[in-house]
Design a protein around this motif. Structure first.
Motif, PDB file in Angstrom:
ATOM      1  N   ARG A 122       0.821  -1.210   0.000  1.00 44.94           N
ATOM      2  CA  ARG A 122       0.000   0.000   0.000  1.00 44.94           C
ATOM      3  C   ARG A 122       0.857   1.262   0.000  1.00 44.94           C
ATOM      4  O   ARG A 122       0.360   2.348  -0.293  1.00 44.94           O
ATOM      5  N   SER A 123       2.139   1.095   0.352  1.00 43.30           N
ATOM      6  CA  SER A 123       3.043   2.245   0.379  1.00 43.30           C
ATOM      7  C   SER A 123       4.361   1.850  -0.269  1.00 43.30           C
ATOM      8  O   SER A 123       4.887   0.768  -0.003  1.00 43.30           O
ATOM      9  N   ARG A 124       4.869   2.715  -1.137  1.00 40.68           N
ATOM     10  CA  ARG A 124       6.153   2.454  -1.798  1.00 40.68           C
ATOM     11  C   ARG A 124       7.261   3.069  -0.959  1.00 40.68           C
ATOM     12  O   ARG A 124       7.282   4.288  -0.743  1.00 40.68           O
ATOM     13  N   PRO A 125       8.196   2.253  -0.479  1.00 41.47           N
ATOM     14  CA  PRO A 125       9.251   2.793   0.379  1.00 41.47           C
ATOM     15  C   PRO A 125      10.247   3.613  -0.427  1.00 41.47           C
ATOM     16  O   PRO A 125      10.492   3.347  -1.605  1.00 41.47           O
ATOM     17  N   SER A 126      10.817   4.605   0.196  1.00 38.52           N
ATOM     18  CA  SER A 126      11.878   5.374  -0.442  1.00 38.52           C
ATOM     19  C   SER A 126      13.144   4.522  -0.520  1.00 38.52           C
ATOM     20  O   SER A 126      13.265   3.486   0.154  1.00 38.52           O
ATOM     21  N   GLU A 127      14.078   4.960  -1.332  1.00 37.55           N
ATOM     22  CA  GLU A 127      15.347   4.236  -1.439  1.00 37.55           C
ATOM     23  C   GLU A 127      16.037   4.174  -0.078  1.00 37.55           C
ATOM     24  O   GLU A 127      16.571   3.138   0.318  1.00 37.55           O
ATOM     25  N   GLU A 128      16.009   5.286   0.646  1.00 41.43           N
ATOM     26  CA  GLU A 128      16.622   5.326   1.966  1.00 41.43           C
ATOM     27  C   GLU A 128      15.956   4.333   2.913  1.00 41.43           C
ATOM     28  O   GLU A 128      16.625   3.648   3.695  1.00 41.43           O
ATOM     29  N   MET A 129      14.624   4.222   2.842  1.00 40.85           N
ATOM     30  CA  MET A 129      13.906   3.308   3.726  1.00 40.85           C
ATOM     31  C   MET A 129      14.239   1.856   3.395  1.00 40.85           C
ATOM     32  O   MET A 129      14.408   1.020   4.291  1.00 40.85           O
ATOM     33  N   VAL A 130      14.339   1.527   2.102  1.00 40.79           N
ATOM     34  CA  VAL A 130      14.704   0.163   1.713  1.00 40.79           C
ATOM     35  C   VAL A 130      16.055  -0.214   2.312  1.00 40.79           C
ATOM     36  O   VAL A 130      16.222  -1.288   2.906  1.00 40.79           O
ATOM     37  N   LEU A 131      17.021   0.699   2.171  1.00 40.17           N
ATOM     38  CA  LEU A 131      18.363   0.420   2.687  1.00 40.17           C
ATOM     39  C   LEU A 131      18.370   0.358   4.213  1.00 40.17           C
ATOM     40  O   LEU A 131      19.080  -0.464   4.805  1.00 40.17           O
ATOM     41  N   ARG A 132      17.567   1.208   4.840  1.00 40.11           N
ATOM     42  CA  ARG A 132      17.522   1.214   6.297  1.00 40.11           C
ATOM     43  C   ARG A 132      16.917  -0.084   6.824  1.00 40.11           C
ATOM     44  O   ARG A 132      17.433  -0.694   7.767  1.00 40.11           O
ATOM     45  N   LEU A 133      15.822  -0.524   6.221  1.00 43.81           N
ATOM     46  CA  LEU A 133      15.197  -1.770   6.644  1.00 43.81           C
ATOM     47  C   LEU A 133      16.121  -2.962   6.375  1.00 43.81           C
ATOM     48  O   LEU A 133      16.235  -3.870   7.204  1.00 43.81           O
ATOM     49  N   ALA A 134      16.777  -2.947   5.221  1.00 44.02           N
ATOM     50  CA  ALA A 134      17.705  -4.030   4.895  1.00 44.02           C
ATOM     51  C   ALA A 134      18.846  -4.096   5.903  1.00 44.02           C
ATOM     52  O   ALA A 134      19.283  -5.183   6.299  1.00 44.02           O
ATOM     53  N   GLU A 135      19.307  -2.932   6.330  1.00 42.53           N
ATOM     54  CA  GLU A 135      20.384  -2.878   7.316  1.00 42.53           C
ATOM     55  C   GLU A 135      19.942  -3.501   8.639  1.00 42.53           C
ATOM     56  O   GLU A 135      20.650  -4.328   9.230  1.00 42.53           O
ATOM     57  N   HIS A 136      18.756  -3.132   9.111  1.00 36.76           N
ATOM     58  CA  HIS A 136      18.279  -3.635  10.395  1.00 36.76           C
ATOM     59  C   HIS A 136      17.828  -5.092  10.322  1.00 36.76           C
ATOM     60  O   HIS A 136      17.745  -5.755  11.363  1.00 36.76           O
ATOM     61  N   LEU A 137      17.556  -5.576   9.114  1.00 40.64           N
ATOM     62  CA  LEU A 137      17.201  -6.984   8.937  1.00 40.64           C
ATOM     63  C   LEU A 137      18.411  -7.826   8.576  1.00 40.64           C
ATOM     64  O   LEU A 137      18.281  -9.034   8.355  1.00 40.64           O
ATOM     65  N   ASP A 138      19.585  -7.205   8.520  1.00 38.81           N
ATOM     66  CA  ASP A 138      20.841  -7.899   8.211  1.00 38.81           C
ATOM     67  C   ASP A 138      20.731  -8.670   6.893  1.00 38.81           C
ATOM     68  O   ASP A 138      21.121  -9.840   6.783  1.00 38.81           O
ATOM     69  N   VAL A 139      20.190  -8.004   5.884  1.00 35.40           N
ATOM     70  CA  VAL A 139      20.049  -8.610   4.559  1.00 35.40           C
ATOM     71  C   VAL A 139      21.410  -8.602   3.862  1.00 35.40           C
ATOM     72  O   VAL A 139      22.105  -7.581   3.875  1.00 35.40           O
TER      73      VAL A 139
END
Length: 292
Positions: free
Chosen positions: A46-63
């Protein structure tokens, strides 16, 4: 109007990473300085994440770095992390540093593998252990898992093959769950399907066929098997040792794996340096005596 969540796209993929890490939406939101409502909207599409948000979530999820690029592409952004060939001049400092590390670790075995366990560098300690391995397994690129578990590789000489094999396969399964690599899964299916090596005395931990001296006779083989059992019982309990026969003697190693901290390149992120520390004084003394 009812909103139906999509099973494709960056949101569901982020949700799978979050569930795999066993983190709630609220916990992830707190870590990423967001709200659980926004995380929910991202995951349901329902919401498209920003590039910064994608990287931030990936960082905290240890992707893993390679998978972060995939997340960015699925979200409509360009990949952030380059994938530089290992022999590229730009990686010369990395290669030179690892080479110095491997040489400094001699006479103990040490090697560097990539994301599918292909050997990109090794020292003389590893070369020593490869004596007697079938020639077709030594054709580049050498693969560490194939070399270790193949019936014509090191497997017939590994005294605790059952335990060592189980540990390696479990390690590969964990990596497949993270990397989702088709090449890695294909390698896993290959090495997991290798038949157990034939041995003179049957059970794993006995002397491999053809390794006992002919002059020893049956009594000599029995003595060697007893010595092997004693050595196994004396192995340190803090880590699983690799117990491998070399030149009629059993060497015992504890292995450790090191990776680069905060890598910014896919190739560098997937490199792993594995070192083998002697697990007993007899192994250390023998390796030092063999060193040129």
């Amino acid at each position: 109007m009812t909103t139906v969540a999509s099973d494709t796209g960056v949101g569901p993929l982020l949700r799978r990473w979050r569930e795999q890490r066993r983190i709630s939406q609220l916990e992830l939101a707190l870590r990423a300085d967001s709200s659980s409502r926004h995380i929910s909207f991202i995951e349901t599409g329902r919401s498209r994440p920003s590039e910064e948000m994608v990287l931030r979530l990936a960082e905290h999820l240890d992707v893993p770095v390679r998978e972060r690029n995939a997340l960015l592409v699925m979200a409509g952004y360009a990949p952030r992390y380059a994938q530089t060939a290992f022999d590229d001049p730009a990686l010369a400092p990395v290669r030179e540093g690892m080479e110095r590390l491997l040489q400094g670790y001699d006479p103990y075995p040490a090697l560097v593998v990539d994301g599918v366990y292909d050997v990109v560098a090794a020292n003389r300690g590893v070369e020593m252990l490869l004596e007697g391995v079938a020639g077709h397994l030594l054709v580049p690129p050498l693969n560490a898992m194939r070399l270790t578990l193949h019936p014509e590789g090191l497997a017939p000489r590994i005294r605790n093959l059952r335990e060592w094999r189980a540990d390696l396969l479990a390690q590969m399964r964990r990596q497949i769950a993270l990397a989702r690599s088709a090449e890695l899964r294909e390698l896993y299916e290959e090495v997991a399907g290798y038949p157990p090596p034939e041995r003179a005395d049957g059970p794993e931990g006995s002397v491999p066929a053809g390794k006992a001296d002919a002059a020893d006779g049956p009594a000599g083989s029995a003595d060697r098997a007893v010595d092997g059992a004693r050595a196994a019982s004396a192995s340190p309990a803090f880590a699983l040792p690799l117990r491998i026969e070399h030149g009629g003697r059993v060497l015992s190693f504890i292995s450790s794996i090191a990776t680069f901290n905060t890598p910014m390149d896919v190739t560098v992120a997937e490199l792993a340096i594995e070192t083998f520390l002697p697990a007993d004084r007899a192994t250390a003394d023998l390796l030092r005596s063999l060193a040129p």
